[in-house]
Design a protein around this motif. Structure first.
Motif, PDB file in Angstrom:
ATOM      1  N   LEU A   1       5.737   4.606   1.778  1.00 47.06           N
ATOM      2  CA  LEU A   1       6.280   5.752   2.277  1.00 47.06           C
ATOM      3  C   LEU A   1       7.437   5.125   3.666  1.00 47.06           C
ATOM      4  CD1 LEU A   1       3.230   8.128   2.835  1.00 47.06           C
ATOM      5  CD2 LEU A   1       5.304   8.635   1.692  1.00 47.06           C
TER       6      LEU A   1
ATOM      7  N   ALA B   1      -1.106   9.423   6.615  1.00 51.87           N
ATOM      8  CA  ALA B   1       0.300   8.188   6.494  1.00 51.87           C
ATOM      9  C   ALA B   1       1.515   9.041   6.227  1.00 51.87           C
ATOM     10  CB  ALA B   1      -0.114   7.404   5.170  1.00 51.87           C
ATOM     11  N   THR B   2       1.517  10.380   5.722  1.00 54.25           N
ATOM     12  CA  THR B   2       2.704  10.971   5.432  1.00 54.25           C
ATOM     13  C   THR B   2       3.742  11.121   6.566  1.00 54.25           C
ATOM     14  OG1 THR B   2       1.316  12.172   3.711  1.00 54.25           O
ATOM     15  CG2 THR B   2       3.733  13.208   4.301  1.00 54.25           C
TER      16      THR B   2
ATOM     17  N   LYS C   1      -7.842   6.103  -5.931  1.00 56.11           N
ATOM     18  CA  LYS C   1      -6.871   6.874  -6.498  1.00 56.11           C
ATOM     19  C   LYS C   1      -6.734   6.801  -8.162  1.00 56.11           C
ATOM     20  CE  LYS C   1      -4.380   8.094  -2.866  1.00 56.11           C
ATOM     21  NZ  LYS C   1      -5.168   7.997  -1.775  1.00 56.11           N
TER      22      LYS C   1
ATOM     23  N   ALA D   1       1.432   9.918  -3.756  1.00 51.85           N
ATOM     24  CA  ALA D   1      -0.069   9.077  -3.534  1.00 51.85           C
ATOM     25  C   ALA D   1      -0.982   9.463  -4.491  1.00 51.85           C
ATOM     26  CB  ALA D   1      -0.226   8.714  -2.102  1.00 51.85           C
ATOM     27  N   GLN D   2      -1.056  10.815  -4.396  1.00 53.88           N
ATOM     28  CA  GLN D   2      -2.200  11.353  -5.118  1.00 53.88           C
ATOM     29  C   GLN D   2      -1.725  11.715  -6.601  1.00 53.88           C
ATOM     30  OE1 GLN D   2      -4.204  14.191  -2.854  1.00 53.88           O
ATOM     31  NE2 GLN D   2      -4.483  12.869  -1.164  1.00 53.88           N
TER      32      GLN D   2
ATOM     33  N   ASP E   1       5.939  11.988  -1.652  1.00 53.75           N
ATOM     34  CA  ASP E   1       4.529  11.348  -1.156  1.00 53.75           C
ATOM     35  C   ASP E   1       3.625  11.860  -2.495  1.00 53.75           C
ATOM     36  OD1 ASP E   1       2.135  10.503  -0.593  1.00 53.75           O
ATOM     37  OD2 ASP E   1       2.458  11.214   1.195  1.00 53.75           O
TER      38      ASP E   1
ATOM     39  N   SER F   1       0.365   5.213  -4.161  1.00 48.33           N
ATOM     40  CA  SER F   1      -0.859   4.414  -3.630  1.00 48.33           C
ATOM     41  C   SER F   1      -1.768   3.880  -4.865  1.00 48.33           C
ATOM     42  CB  SER F   1      -1.457   5.221  -2.647  1.00 48.33           C
ATOM     43  OG  SER F   1      -2.683   4.395  -2.494  1.00 48.33           O
TER      44      SER F   1
ATOM     45  N   ASN G   1       0.887  -1.208   0.046  1.00 49.20           N
ATOM     46  CA  ASN G   1      -0.042   0.027   0.039  1.00 49.20           C
ATOM     47  C   ASN G   1       0.829   1.252  -0.054  1.00 49.20           C
ATOM     48  OD1 ASN G   1       0.754   0.604   2.983  1.00 49.20           O
ATOM     49  ND2 ASN G   1      -0.339  -1.229   3.192  1.00 49.20           N
ATOM     50  N   GLY G   2       0.169   2.332   0.018  1.00 50.06           N
ATOM     51  CA  GLY G   2       0.920   3.655  -0.212  1.00 50.06           C
ATOM     52  C   GLY G   2       1.696   4.087   1.151  1.00 50.06           C
ATOM     53  N   SER G   3       0.997   3.456   2.259  1.00 45.66           N
ATOM     54  CA  SER G   3       1.690   3.911   3.631  1.00 45.66           C
ATOM     55  C   SER G   3       2.929   3.166   3.710  1.00 45.66           C
ATOM     56  CB  SER G   3       0.632   3.460   4.698  1.00 45.66           C
ATOM     57  OG  SER G   3      -0.468   4.167   4.527  1.00 45.66           O
TER      58      SER G   3
ATOM     59  N   THR H   1      -2.006  17.134   5.019  1.00 45.50           N
ATOM     60  CA  THR H   1      -1.982  15.896   4.215  1.00 45.50           C
ATOM     61  C   THR H   1      -2.860  14.746   4.820  1.00 45.50           C
ATOM     62  OG1 THR H   1      -0.660  14.338   2.983  1.00 45.50           O
ATOM     63  CG2 THR H   1       0.259  15.385   4.993  1.00 45.50           C
ATOM     64  N   PHE H   2      -2.674  13.475   4.317  1.00 46.95           N
ATOM     65  CA  PHE H   2      -3.326  12.380   4.724  1.00 46.95           C
ATOM     66  C   PHE H   2      -2.289  11.886   5.897  1.00 46.95           C
ATOM     67  CE2 PHE H   2      -3.737   7.462   4.601  1.00 46.95           C
ATOM     68  CZ  PHE H   2      -4.977   7.661   5.434  1.00 46.95           C
TER      69      PHE H   2
ATOM     70  N   VAL I   1       4.591  16.511  -0.347  1.00 47.17           N
ATOM     71  CA  VAL I   1       3.420  15.868  -0.758  1.00 47.17           C
ATOM     72  C   VAL I   1       2.844  16.621  -2.090  1.00 47.17           C
ATOM     73  CG1 VAL I   1       1.174  14.792   0.036  1.00 47.17           C
ATOM     74  CG2 VAL I   1       2.950  15.286   1.746  1.00 47.17           C
TER      75      VAL I   1
HETATM   76  C1  LIG Z   1      -0.962  11.873   0.318  1.00 51.48           C
HETATM   77  C2  LIG Z   1      -1.218  10.301   0.882  1.00 51.48           C
HETATM   78  N1  LIG Z   1      -0.123   9.646   1.303  1.00 51.48           N
HETATM   79  C3  LIG Z   1      -0.131   8.339   1.701  1.00 51.48           C
HETATM   80  C4  LIG Z   1      -1.515   7.772   1.405  1.00 51.48           C
HETATM   81  C5  LIG Z   1      -1.379   6.178   1.665  1.00 51.48           C
HETATM   82  O1  LIG Z   1      -1.721   5.215   0.834  1.00 51.48           O
HETATM   83  P1  LIG Z   1      -2.428   3.972   1.219  1.00 51.48           P
HETATM   84  O2  LIG Z   1      -4.117   4.330   1.612  1.00 51.48           O
HETATM   85  O3  LIG Z   1      -2.395   3.074  -0.050  1.00 51.48           O
HETATM   86  O4  LIG Z   1      -1.762   3.328   2.270  1.00 51.48           O
HETATM   87  C6  LIG Z   1      -2.478   8.205   0.740  1.00 51.48           C
HETATM   88  C7  LIG Z   1      -3.693   7.735   0.450  1.00 51.48           C
HETATM   89  O5  LIG Z   1      -4.522   7.026   1.100  1.00 51.48           O
HETATM   90  C8  LIG Z   1      -2.355   9.567   0.395  1.00 51.48           C
HETATM   91  O6  LIG Z   1      -3.514  10.494  -0.185  1.00 51.48           O
END
Ligand SMILES: Cc1ncc(COP(=O)(O)O)c(C=O)c1O
Length: 368
Positions: A63, A87-88, A182, A155-156, A153, A177, A58-60, A84-85, A130
């Motif tokens: 990172l 996970a960053t 997405k 992801a988007q 980052d 991600s 996954n995107g998390s 930001t989300f 990001v």
């Molecule tokens: C800016 C950003 N970083 C990280 C993530 C993490 O990705 P994931 O949901 O695939 O773990 C997301 C998406 O959800 C995101 O929008």
């Protein structure tokens, strides 16, 4: 009803191909890594103009693994933005390092390179810009002004470009991600780390399989974080459509922006697209007066919209120990009160876009 996002429309149009691709994986019986994942890694690397792409869960994790591969750990600081989300910044804490926040630019929602560079200390090991909502950060001043590792980052921002840079190939590593919503979405979780550096790619490949290059021989601590073969099969079907889907997102964004301007909706500020940028509009996010009332009005009219992000990360309970408080990052705090993301997905039709524009205009007393 105009949803904020509708995955079913996309899946319906590709269902035959998607089913065939998944059936092939099932019949081959190779679900973890193997040929399908390797083929996708090669294809996505080509599409993003990088030499290496490492599929992860996954995107998390993308990172987290990128920070690990860069050697970031306890005692290190990593500069990022609070708008930001989770996970960053979560990924920075996950490797034991300290997130150091820097306010965003309120027009672009993105890291302000001058402010970020001002946060650099002798402990700063990495920067984590990001590319929020599909617009790339202004990478040139960041790369010129910071000698450490820059991890994007992205992801988007798959496919985004700015000043000759492509999202995911400007810094040392790019993290993407494939969360279903997405711009390129899997049928579950998925992610990829991109890099031009062969030794980082090798480190990432080892880290995603418990630190092991050879089965049952572990060189370092890693995790179990691979892109599933079934997800890779889905993504291989979708990837050739990404350019068209992105073009459609851009056309929708242009229609929104022109529509608000034509109706004189000055209470809504459309997203900025700085010169030299190719925005991929993962979100079409406006800054709106009386945002929450507008959202409720749209909801009444059967129009979905989303608030990204209602609480900036420096005010999240889990980051209280970092010692930030209200007022520390005024632009991020303001955006958490004003930003509203309107429906944008490739299958949205013009009549729906126009209906959203009219509903927004009607809320502010403009329109026909
Ligand atoms: C800016 C950003 N970083 C990280 C993530 C993490 O990705 P994931 O949901 O695939 O773990 C997301 C998406 O959800 C995101 O929008």
């Amino acid at each position: 009803m105009i949803p904020a996002f509708d995955l079913k429309r996309q899946n319906r149009s590709l269902s035959g191909e998607l089913t065939r691709a998944m059936t092939e994986v099932i019949e081959a019986g190779q679900f973890i890594l193997g040929g399908t994942v390797a083929a996708f890694e090669e294809e996505i690397a080509g599409a993003l103009d990088v030499t290496h792409a490492v599929g992860v869960a996954n995107g998390s994790d993308a990172l987290y693994l990128a920070l690990l591969a860069a050697g970031v750990g306890p005692g290190d600081e990593v500069v990022t933005t609070p708008f930001t989300f989770f996970a960053t910044a979560g990924s920075i804490s996950r490797v034991g390092a300290k997130p150091v926040f820097s306010d965003v630019d309120r027009d672009t929602f993105n890291m302000d390179p001058a402010k970020a560079l001002a946060q650099v200390s002798p402990r700063t090991r990495a920067m984590l810009p990001v590319h929020l909502f599909g617009l790339m950060v202004d990478m040139a001043p960041l790369l010129a002004g910071f000698a450490g590792t820059v991890i994007e980052d992205a992801a988007q921002a798959i496919g985004a470009r700015r000043d000759g840079y492509r999202a995911g190939s400007a810094g040392a590593m790019g993290c993407f991600s494939f969360f279903p919503t997405k711009n390129l979405g899997a049928f579950g979780d998925g992610g990829v780390v991109t890099t031009q550096d062969g030794s980082l790619a090798e480190a990432l490949r080892i880290l995603r399989t418990h630190g092991s290059r050879r089965k049952y021989l572990h060189e370092r601590f890693g995790v179990n974080s691979r892109l599933d073969a079934l997800q890779a099969a889905v993504l291989r079907v979708k990837l050739p459509h990404l350019a068209d889907w992105t073009a459609r997102r851009q056309a929708i964004a242009a229609r929104y922006t022109a529509g608000f301007s034509a109706l004189g909706v000055s209470e809504v500020l459309p997203p900025a697209v700085p010169a030299g940028s190719v925005h991929v509009f993962h979100q079409y996010t406006v800054r709106a007066e009386r945002r929450d009332a507008l959202k409720a009005h749209l909801n009444q009219a059967g129009i979905g919209s989303t608030v990204y992000y209602p609480v900036p990360l420096h005010l999240q309970p889990v980051f209280a120990e970092l010692g930030y408080g209200p007022g520390d990052f005024p632009a991020s705090e303001e955006l958490s009160r004003t930003a509203l993301s309107l429906p944008v997905f490739p299958e949205l039709v013009d009549d729906e876009v126009d209906a959203v524009i009219e509903a927004v205009a009607a809320f502010y007393g403009h329109g026909y």
